[in-house]
Design a protein around this motif. Structure first.
Motif, short mmCIF file in Angstrom:
data_model
loop_
_atom_site.label_atom_id
_atom_site.label_comp_id
_atom_site.label_asym_id
_atom_site.label_seq_id
_atom_site.Cartn_x
_atom_site.Cartn_y
_atom_site.Cartn_z
N LEU A 1 -8.91 9.89 21.60
CA LEU A 1 -9.28 10.55 22.86
C LEU A 1 -8.20 11.54 23.30
O LEU A 1 -8.51 12.62 23.81
N ARG A 2 -6.95 11.21 23.07
CA ARG A 2 -5.86 12.13 23.44
C ARG A 2 -5.99 13.42 22.65
O ARG A 2 -5.78 14.52 23.19
N THR A 3 -6.34 13.31 21.38
CA THR A 3 -6.53 14.50 20.54
C THR A 3 -7.71 15.33 21.01
O THR A 3 -7.64 16.56 21.06
N ILE A 4 -8.79 14.67 21.40
CA ILE A 4 -9.98 15.37 21.91
C ILE A 4 -9.63 16.12 23.19
O ILE A 4 -9.98 17.29 23.35
N VAL A 5 -8.94 15.45 24.11
CA VAL A 5 -8.55 16.08 25.38
C VAL A 5 -7.65 17.30 25.11
O VAL A 5 -7.88 18.37 25.68
N ALA A 6 -6.67 17.14 24.25
CA ALA A 6 -5.76 18.24 23.94
C ALA A 6 -6.51 19.43 23.37
O ALA A 6 -6.29 20.58 23.78
#
Length: 75
Positions: free
Chosen positions: A9-14
């Motif tokens: 999810l952190r990668t998606i948000v970034a």
């Protein structure tokens, strides 16, 4: 147990933050200044290195003029 890598999810948000900011044609520095956020912190969020808080995610979403949930969805 501590993670040694960011979650998906952190990668998606970034990725979503970077994409929308580029679509707006705004530099990292100018955007960070506009939302009153430290440029190095914002850069870390955008690279997926920082675990952004819900409050800061809301601040970024408002600055990008998108609903916060849109930054969380996989495209």
């Amino acid at each position: 147990m501590k993670r040694t890598h960011p979650g998906e999810l952190r990668t998606i948000v970034a990725t979503n933050i970077r994409r929308v900011r580029h679509e707006r044609g705004v530099s990292q520095q100018d955007f960070a200044l506009a939302i009153d956020m430290d440029r190095t912190y914002f850069g870390g969020v955008e690279r997926g290195e920082r675990n952004v808080s819900v409050d800061n995610l809301e601040r970024i979403a408002i600055g990008l003029n998108v609903p916060a949930w849109e930054l969380l969805k996989r495209i």
